[in-house]
Design an enzyme around this catalytic site. Structure first.
Site, short mmCIF file in Angstrom:
data_model
loop_
_atom_site.label_atom_id
_atom_site.label_comp_id
_atom_site.label_asym_id
_atom_site.label_seq_id
_atom_site.Cartn_x
_atom_site.Cartn_y
_atom_site.Cartn_z
N GLU A 1 0.80 -1.23 0.00
CA GLU A 1 0.00 0.00 0.00
C GLU A 1 0.83 1.28 0.00
OE1 GLU A 1 -2.94 -0.21 3.13
OE2 GLU A 1 -4.20 -1.54 1.93
N GLU B 1 -5.93 -7.46 -0.68
CA GLU B 1 -6.62 -7.27 0.60
C GLU B 1 -8.07 -6.88 0.34
OE1 GLU B 1 -4.93 -4.64 3.49
OE2 GLU B 1 -2.89 -5.36 3.18
#
Length: 451
Positions: free
Chosen positions: A193, A294
């Site tokens: 991320e 995710e």
């Protein structure tokens, strides 16, 4: 040593991840909270390195090393691998913190013990036919502005200092050298991320780290997250070879205070399809594989004081089912977040009657009342304090509404600094008053239970 050939590795071929030419979908979960601890997963406030420092001062170096060695051992064992495989899942994403491999006060010196438990879990997973993806969840300096980058602040300094990037490349060179012959490692996820406000430095780093890894290990797939928490591929150009580009696809309907409860209406399904298609437009355009690294809702429990908590959870299960249907139609591989925690988002969780949960219960209740953890928090109890503060900020600095990342509301920026950093860090008990040293720490009892 067992000899391997290129055909033994997973490899990208067109739109598919393949093994010996046959397509394979990777389906699994992330082992968050293990080699990269997070406050909502294991219960402490603030950032991992701060909690570790407080525990070390409370119980001393020897007990600290013993405790965390056993913590890592009992968090995931053979029973976990066996159970995971029994669900028909075939891949575990392994988030790791750079601090296992080097120290800020002793950079570029690779810790010999850093691979002990990573090796153990990769081998256990292989025994049960489970692939693993090694994910650098916390890089030196912090590759994103969130708590799970373990930098202790709200700045992604990884992008501001070349030294942090140099050290990260060295870590990946060490990992590539160690795992280059392990065909049960599906590949490497160089940065979790990332949040690069300039959008171009990430792409430059991917080119650099790809070359560094390929010079050592030409076989393993690279799993490359999009910018801004895995959601933005707008600046991405030509794909790198043998790379899978990865999005993260959380649904707002899977968290407290959604705009409306999920009912499965055509409009709500269309919303999820549109959100996912936006994130994977780049993958479809380059005709490459899709991996959603995710996703997943959080859950309520009887202690939350909500009479309809079971119905809320049913609706969030339905969100999950809706998303899985969408991924199946797109032939997307996926990794739900997450496998194990203290009862908030994990597939399995620590039993409430364990010593760990009994000890933490009053503190967890306080964290919930104060909305001290960012992830999945219900901020209704503190809005009377923060709504006027938000208005004050916006009156004084209207540009806060355009602050990067634009997907965050002003309340998120304010809450992140005031509650999730200042308040949470202050909640870490000073060693002069901490009583952990008088407790018998038993990681097996803490983390062995499941619901």
């Amino acid at each position: 040593m067992v000899q391997t050939s290129q055909s033994d590795y997973l490899v990208v071929k067109g739109e598919d991840i393949t093994l010996r030419g046959e397509p394979i979908l990777l389906k699994g979960a992330g082992l968050g909270g293990w080699m990269n601890m997070e406050n909502f997963i294991t219960g402490y406030p603030g950032h991992e390195f701060q909690a570790r420092a407080a525990i070390k001062k409370a119980i001393g170096q020897e007990k600290y090393e013993f405790f965390f060695d056993k913590f890592l051992e009992y968090f995931f064992g053979e029973d976990d691998a066996k159970f995971f495989a029994s669900l028909g899942l075939n891949c575990i994403r392994l988030p790791v913190n750079y601090r296992h491999f080097e120290d800020d006060m002793n950079p570029r010196v690779f810790k010999k013990e850093g691979l002990k438990h990573l090796d153990r879990v990769i081998d256990l997973c292989a025994k049960y036919g489970i692939y693993t993806v090694i994910d650098l969840h916390a890089a030196p300096g912090g590759q994103n502005i969130d708590w799970h980058a373990d930098a202790g602040n709200h700045q992604a300094l990884f992008w501001e200092h070349k030294d942090f990037q140099d050290r990260t490349v060295l870590i990946w060179e060490h990992l590539a050298r160690h795992y280059k012959d392990n065909t049960w490692v599906a590949g490497y996820n160089p940065l979790n991320e990332p949040t690069d406000i300039e959008h171009t430095r990430l792409l430059d780093f991917y080119v650099r780290v790809e070359k560094a890894i390929r010079d050592i290990d030409p076989h393993h797939i690279l799993f490359l997250d999009g910018n801004t928490f895995g959601a933005d591929f707008s600046r991405f150009g030509e794909p790198l070879p043998n790379a899978v580009y990865a999005c993260h696809d959380y649904s707002r309907y899977g968290f407290p205070n959604p705009p409306a409860d999920f009912t499965g209406s055509a409009e709500q399904v269309a919303y999820h399809e549109k959100s996912f298609n936006r994130k994977v437009e780049y993958m479809k355009r380059i005709k490459g594989p899709i991996w959603n690294g995710e996703f997943g809702p959080v859950y309520q429990n009887a202690n939350d004081g909500l009479p309809d908590w079971k119905e809320i959870n049913e609706r969030r299960y339905n969100v999950l089912e809706c998303q899985l249907d969408i991924y199946a139609k797109s032939k997307a591989s996926w990794s739900i977040w997450l496998y194990k925690d203290i009862g908030f988002q994990g597939m399995v969780y620590v039993g409430e009657d364990t010593p760990y949960m009994q000890r933490l219960k009053p503190f967890l209740e306080k964290k919930k009342r104060l909305a001290a953890d960012e992830w999945g928090c219900d901020d209704i109890p503190v809005r009377e304090v923060f709504d006027p503060l938000e208005k004050w900020f916006l009156d004084a600095v209207p540009s806060l509404a355009q602050r990067y990342p634009q997907t965050w509301k002003p309340a998120t920026h304010i809450g992140r600094v005031v509650r999730n950093i200042l308040l949470s860090v202050s909640a870490i008990v000073p060693p002069t008053t901490c009583r952990l040293g008088q407790i018998t720490l038993h990681p097996q009892a803490m983390l062995g239970g499941s619901g």
